[in-house]
Scaffold this active site. Structure first.
Site, PDB file in Angstrom:
ATOM      1  N   CYS A 118      69.788  16.469 -63.052  1.00 50.61           N
ATOM      2  CA  CYS A 118      69.005  17.678 -62.801  1.00 50.61           C
ATOM      3  C   CYS A 118      67.605  17.264 -62.402  1.00 50.61           C
ATOM      4  CB  CYS A 118      68.945  18.557 -64.049  1.00 50.61           C
ATOM      5  SG  CYS A 118      68.441  20.234 -63.649  1.00 50.61           S
ATOM      6  N   CYS A 120      64.756  19.026 -62.934  1.00 47.74           N
ATOM      7  CA  CYS A 120      63.630  19.634 -63.676  1.00 47.74           C
ATOM      8  C   CYS A 120      62.732  18.663 -64.452  1.00 47.74           C
ATOM      9  CB  CYS A 120      64.092  20.799 -64.550  1.00 47.74           C
ATOM     10  SG  CYS A 120      65.308  20.392 -65.818  1.00 47.74           S
ATOM     11  N   CYS A 128      64.968  23.253 -61.467  1.00 46.48           N
ATOM     12  CA  CYS A 128      66.120  22.342 -61.423  1.00 46.48           C
ATOM     13  C   CYS A 128      66.540  21.992 -60.001  1.00 46.48           C
ATOM     14  CB  CYS A 128      67.290  22.955 -62.180  1.00 46.48           C
ATOM     15  SG  CYS A 128      66.880  23.321 -63.905  1.00 46.48           S
ATOM     16  N   LYS A 193      76.376  27.548 -67.799  1.00 48.74           N
ATOM     17  CA  LYS A 193      75.099  27.268 -68.442  1.00 48.74           C
ATOM     18  C   LYS A 193      74.240  28.518 -68.365  1.00 48.74           C
ATOM     19  CE  LYS A 193      71.007  24.439 -68.268  1.00 48.74           C
ATOM     20  NZ  LYS A 193      70.353  23.268 -67.704  1.00 48.74           N
ATOM     21  N   ARG A 203      62.888  21.092 -73.822  1.00 49.43           N
ATOM     22  CA  ARG A 203      61.865  21.110 -72.764  1.00 49.43           C
ATOM     23  C   ARG A 203      60.585  20.436 -73.225  1.00 49.43           C
ATOM     24  NH1 ARG A 203      63.140  27.104 -70.131  1.00 49.43           N
ATOM     25  NH2 ARG A 203      65.247  26.548 -69.466  1.00 49.43           N
ATOM     26  N   ARG A 216      64.323  30.510 -65.096  1.00 49.81           N
ATOM     27  CA  ARG A 216      65.483  29.946 -64.405  1.00 49.81           C
ATOM     28  C   ARG A 216      66.575  30.994 -64.162  1.00 49.81           C
ATOM     29  NH1 ARG A 216      63.579  24.772 -65.230  1.00 49.81           N
ATOM     30  NH2 ARG A 216      63.862  23.707 -67.234  1.00 49.81           N
ATOM     31  N   GLU A 232      82.601  30.430 -62.228  1.00 47.95           N
ATOM     32  CA  GLU A 232      82.023  29.079 -62.182  1.00 47.95           C
ATOM     33  C   GLU A 232      83.086  28.032 -62.531  1.00 47.95           C
ATOM     34  OE1 GLU A 232      79.190  28.111 -61.092  1.00 47.95           O
ATOM     35  OE2 GLU A 232      77.736  29.734 -61.316  1.00 47.95           O
ATOM     36  N   LYS A 247      77.327  26.052 -72.414  1.00 47.63           N
ATOM     37  CA  LYS A 247      76.037  25.733 -73.021  1.00 47.63           C
ATOM     38  C   LYS A 247      75.150  26.951 -73.028  1.00 47.63           C
ATOM     39  CE  LYS A 247      72.022  23.069 -71.786  1.00 47.63           C
ATOM     40  NZ  LYS A 247      71.425  22.419 -70.660  1.00 47.63           N
ATOM     41  N   SER A 273      69.280  22.184 -78.281  1.00 47.85           N
ATOM     42  CA  SER A 273      68.152  21.821 -79.143  1.00 47.85           C
ATOM     43  C   SER A 273      67.715  22.953 -80.078  1.00 47.85           C
ATOM     44  CB  SER A 273      66.984  21.353 -78.282  1.00 47.85           C
ATOM     45  OG  SER A 273      66.608  22.349 -77.343  1.00 47.85           O
ATOM     46  N   TYR A 312      73.021  17.217 -81.430  1.00 51.36           N
ATOM     47  CA  TYR A 312      71.995  16.309 -81.957  1.00 51.36           C
ATOM     48  C   TYR A 312      72.296  15.915 -83.406  1.00 51.36           C
ATOM     49  CZ  TYR A 312      69.662  17.863 -77.731  1.00 51.36           C
ATOM     50  OH  TYR A 312      69.386  18.150 -76.411  1.00 51.36           O
TER      51      TYR A 312
HETATM   52  C1  PBG Z   1      68.249  20.675 -67.703  1.00 48.03           C
HETATM   53  C2  PBG Z   1      68.893  20.804 -69.036  1.00 48.03           C
HETATM   54  C3  PBG Z   1      68.618  21.736 -70.080  1.00 48.03           C
HETATM   55  C4  PBG Z   1      69.282  21.260 -71.199  1.00 48.03           C
HETATM   56  C5  PBG Z   1      70.033  20.154 -70.799  1.00 48.03           C
HETATM   57  N1  PBG Z   1      69.772  19.889 -69.464  1.00 48.03           N
HETATM   58  C6  PBG Z   1      67.954  23.023 -70.219  1.00 48.03           C
HETATM   59  C7  PBG Z   1      66.963  23.626 -69.363  1.00 48.03           C
HETATM   60  O1  PBG Z   1      65.786  23.225 -69.479  1.00 48.03           O
HETATM   61  O2  PBG Z   1      67.300  24.538 -68.611  1.00 48.03           O
HETATM   62  C8  PBG Z   1      69.167  21.878 -72.570  1.00 48.03           C
HETATM   63  C9  PBG Z   1      69.599  21.045 -73.701  1.00 48.03           C
HETATM   64  C10 PBG Z   1      69.024  21.414 -75.026  1.00 48.03           C
HETATM   65  O3  PBG Z   1      68.272  22.401 -75.200  1.00 48.03           O
HETATM   66  O4  PBG Z   1      69.355  20.692 -75.961  1.00 48.03           O
HETATM   67  N2  PBG Z   1      68.620  21.481 -66.704  1.00 48.03           N
HETATM   68 ZN    ZN Z   2      67.191  21.368 -64.976  1.00 48.51          ZN
END
Ligand code: PBG
Ligand code: ZN
Length: 324
Positions: A118, A120, A128, A193, A203, A216, A232, A247, A273, A312
């Site tokens: 990605c 971002c 992204c 997602k 982030r 986003r 999707e 996710k 997270s 995690y």
């Molecule tokens: C990047 C991405 C994100 C996560 C994994 N890859 C989120 C985002 O910022 O949109 C989130 C994972 C997490 O919160 O643990 N596109």
């Molecule tokens: Zn991203």
């Protein structure tokens, strides 16, 4: 009374005999963030007991996890030198490719290495894909994502994992990998997602928030919807995804169940997270038994149909022997 459901719950032995769902340590994948200094273990604001690791300290962590039965690791690259096109994402001298080369050399096929694909963490605007005025430009982002995936494959990734939610990215990545001799490198697609408020600590870890009050929502999915998750899924399977993922996990158990029913490839779930930190805060305030609440959540995700879970908590669950 003819029916007495409690009859089957009388003893621990009976309850154990009748458990429908199981969870093994090797169904858990541990995510990791990277740091430039080889021996680093950097704390992350708002992310309890999660760190950015330098390559040497990360090697030690992975070795410990392997000993406890974890086999999969999801790695996230980043850079402090962000720009409009996110060029650090496909720089083969970048932190992630360099780390990957060392880890692959050290662990070979023992560790299954997934990498997040990605832009971002590498773009100055924090989106992204690349931007065109106010818009996130879909098609111009595809070659950059494919180049990023190829960079990871060359450095030793077993699976590349596009999380950008651009249309057509799985197909673009598959084609690029195949054309360059990486037909054995797999794709774990972030298929469904959602545009979620649960990504906060992540982030913070990568300094990857979209800038200037933008969000986003034009590419990640709306939490009011489930039909588009199936759409999707169909597209990612047509484009060659080896594994598909939902996710976040806990607020989307219905989506996990739907995709598991439809998909003929294994379904993964990413417990993100914010889900993790909610638990850590509850435990910190003495309001939950940590082992019990973590296992309850993981079993719920398995019960919904996920074959593997990115979490995690993986290291902790395995090192404490909670599943033995
Ligand atoms: C990047 C991405 C994100 C996560 C994994 N890859 C989120 C985002 O910022 O949109 C989130 C994972 C997490 O919160 O643990 N596109
Ligand atoms: Zn991203």
């Amino acid at each position: 009374m003819l029916e007495r459901p409690r009859r089957l719950r009388q003893t621990p032995q009976l309850r154990s005999l009748l458990k429908e769902t199981s969870l093994r340590v090797d169904q858990l994948v541990q995510p990791y963030f990277l740091a430039a200094e080889p021996r680093a273990q950097e704390t992350i604001t708002g992310f309890t007991e999660v760190y950015r690791w330098g390559v040497d300290s990360l090697s030690g962590q992975i070795e410990k996890n392997l000993k406890h039965g974890i086999k999969g690791f999801m790695l996230f690259g980043s850079t402090t030198e962000k720009n409009e096109l996110g060029s650090g994402a496909y720089d083969n001298q970048g932190l992630l490719p360099a780390t990957l080369r060392t880890l692959k050399q050290r662990f070979g096929s023992q560790a299954i290495l997934f990498t997040d694909v990605c832009l971002c963490p590498f773009t100055s605007h924090g989106h992204c894909g690349v931007i065109d005025g106010e818009k996130i430009a879909n098609d111009p982002s595809l070659p950059l994502l494919a180049k990023m995936a190829l960079t990871h494959a060359e450095a030793g990734a077993d699976f590349v994992s596009p999380s950008d939610m651009m249309d057509g990215r799985v197909g673009a990545i598959r084609k690029c990998l195949d054309e360059n001799g990486f037909s054995d490198t797999g794709i774990l697609a972030y298929t469904a997602k959602y545009a979620s408020a649960y990504y906060g600590p992540f982030r913070e870890a990568l300094a990857s928030s979209p800038q200037g009050g933008t969000d986003r929502a034009s590419y990640q999915m709306d939490y009011a919807n489930s039909k588009e998750a199936l759409r999707e899924l169909r597209l990612d399977l047509e484009e060659g995804a080896d594994l598909v993922m939902v996710k976040p996990a806990l607020p989307y158990l219905d989506i996990i169940a739907k995709l598991s029913a439809e998909s003929d490839v294994p379904v993964a779930a990413y417990s993100v997270s914010g889900e993790y930190e909610m638990i850590k805060q509850l435990v910190k305030h003495g309001m939950a038994d940590e082992r019990k609440i973590i296992l309850e959540n993981l079993f719920a995700i398995r019960r919904a149909g996920a074959q593997l879970i990115l979490t995690y908590h993986a290291s902790q669950v395995s090192s404490q022997g909670w599943l033995e």
